[in-house]
Design a protein around this motif. Structure first.
Motif, PDB file in Angstrom:
ATOM      1  N   GLN A  50       0.836  -1.208   0.000  1.00 28.28           N
ATOM      2  CA  GLN A  50       0.000   0.000   0.000  1.00 28.28           C
ATOM      3  C   GLN A  50       0.870   1.257   0.000  1.00 28.28           C
ATOM      4  N   ASP A  51       1.963   1.238   0.757  1.00 27.71           N
ATOM      5  CA  ASP A  51       2.903   2.366   0.722  1.00 27.71           C
ATOM      6  C   ASP A  51       3.420   2.574  -0.697  1.00 27.71           C
ATOM      7  N   TRP A  53       0.838   4.221  -2.877  1.00 26.83           N
ATOM      8  CA  TRP A  53       0.743   5.656  -2.571  1.00 26.83           C
ATOM      9  C   TRP A  53       1.924   6.427  -3.157  1.00 26.83           C
ATOM     10  N   VAL A  93      -6.331   2.546  -2.407  1.00 24.32           N
ATOM     11  CA  VAL A  93      -5.613   3.820  -2.522  1.00 24.32           C
ATOM     12  C   VAL A  93      -6.448   4.826  -3.321  1.00 24.32           C
ATOM     13  N   ALA A 114      -8.559   7.273   5.323  1.00 28.68           N
ATOM     14  CA  ALA A 114      -7.153   6.876   5.415  1.00 28.68           C
ATOM     15  C   ALA A 114      -6.731   6.970   6.874  1.00 28.68           C
ATOM     16  N   THR A 143      -1.179   5.641   5.997  1.00 32.34           N
ATOM     17  CA  THR A 143      -1.868   6.036   4.762  1.00 32.34           C
ATOM     18  C   THR A 143      -2.417   7.453   4.878  1.00 32.34           C
ATOM     19  N   HIS A 191       0.348   9.651   3.778  1.00 28.04           N
ATOM     20  CA  HIS A 191       0.453   9.664   2.314  1.00 28.04           C
ATOM     21  C   HIS A 191      -0.634  10.559   1.709  1.00 28.04           C
TER      22      HIS A 191
END
Length: 125
Positions: free
Chosen positions: A43-44, A47, A74, A84, A88, A91
């Motif tokens: 997920q990072d 982003w 995302v 989020a 997240t 981000h």
């Protein structure tokens, strides 16, 4: 005559998860692939790819563009339809700061098979 909206594809991933991240952004037939984007989760990585896509749009001076990615979570967070949390949220804050004032950038979910950035990532593996 209406100008066509420029499509900017983004994708991120990591192996293992969490692990070494990589990102790709594709527009106009050109791909920008970063194979070592640090350590983090998938997920990072998604982003980071979305933020890189928005940065590219800004660097190119584009006003009429759409950001296309296959990470449904995302995309939903960027569009504000899903909250989020934790990292997240950081981000998302970075994405919104980069977007600046005015209308939010258009971000749309697409199928993985349609994501040119995902294809660019897969070619180098």
């Amino acid at each position: 005559m209406t100008k066509r909206r420029i499509k900017i594809y983004f994708d991120g991933g990591c192996r293992p998860n969490p692990g070494k991240m990589e990102t790709a952004v594709v527009t106009g037939g050109a791909a920008v692939v970063v194979r070592d984007a640090g350590i983090g989760s998938s997920q990072d990585a998604e982003w980071l790819a979305l933020i890189a896509a928005l940065r590219l749009a800004r660097d190119l001076g584009l006003a009429n563009f759409i950001l296309l990615g296959d990470a449904a979570g995302v995309v939903a967070q960027a569009n504000g339809t899903v909250r989020a949390r934790g990292e997240t949220a950081e981000h998302l804050a970075h994405f919104r700061a980069l977007a600046g004032d005015g209308p939010a950038p258009a971000v749309r979910h697409i199928k993985r098979t349609q994501n040119l950035a995902g294809i660019a990532l897969a070619r180098g593996r």
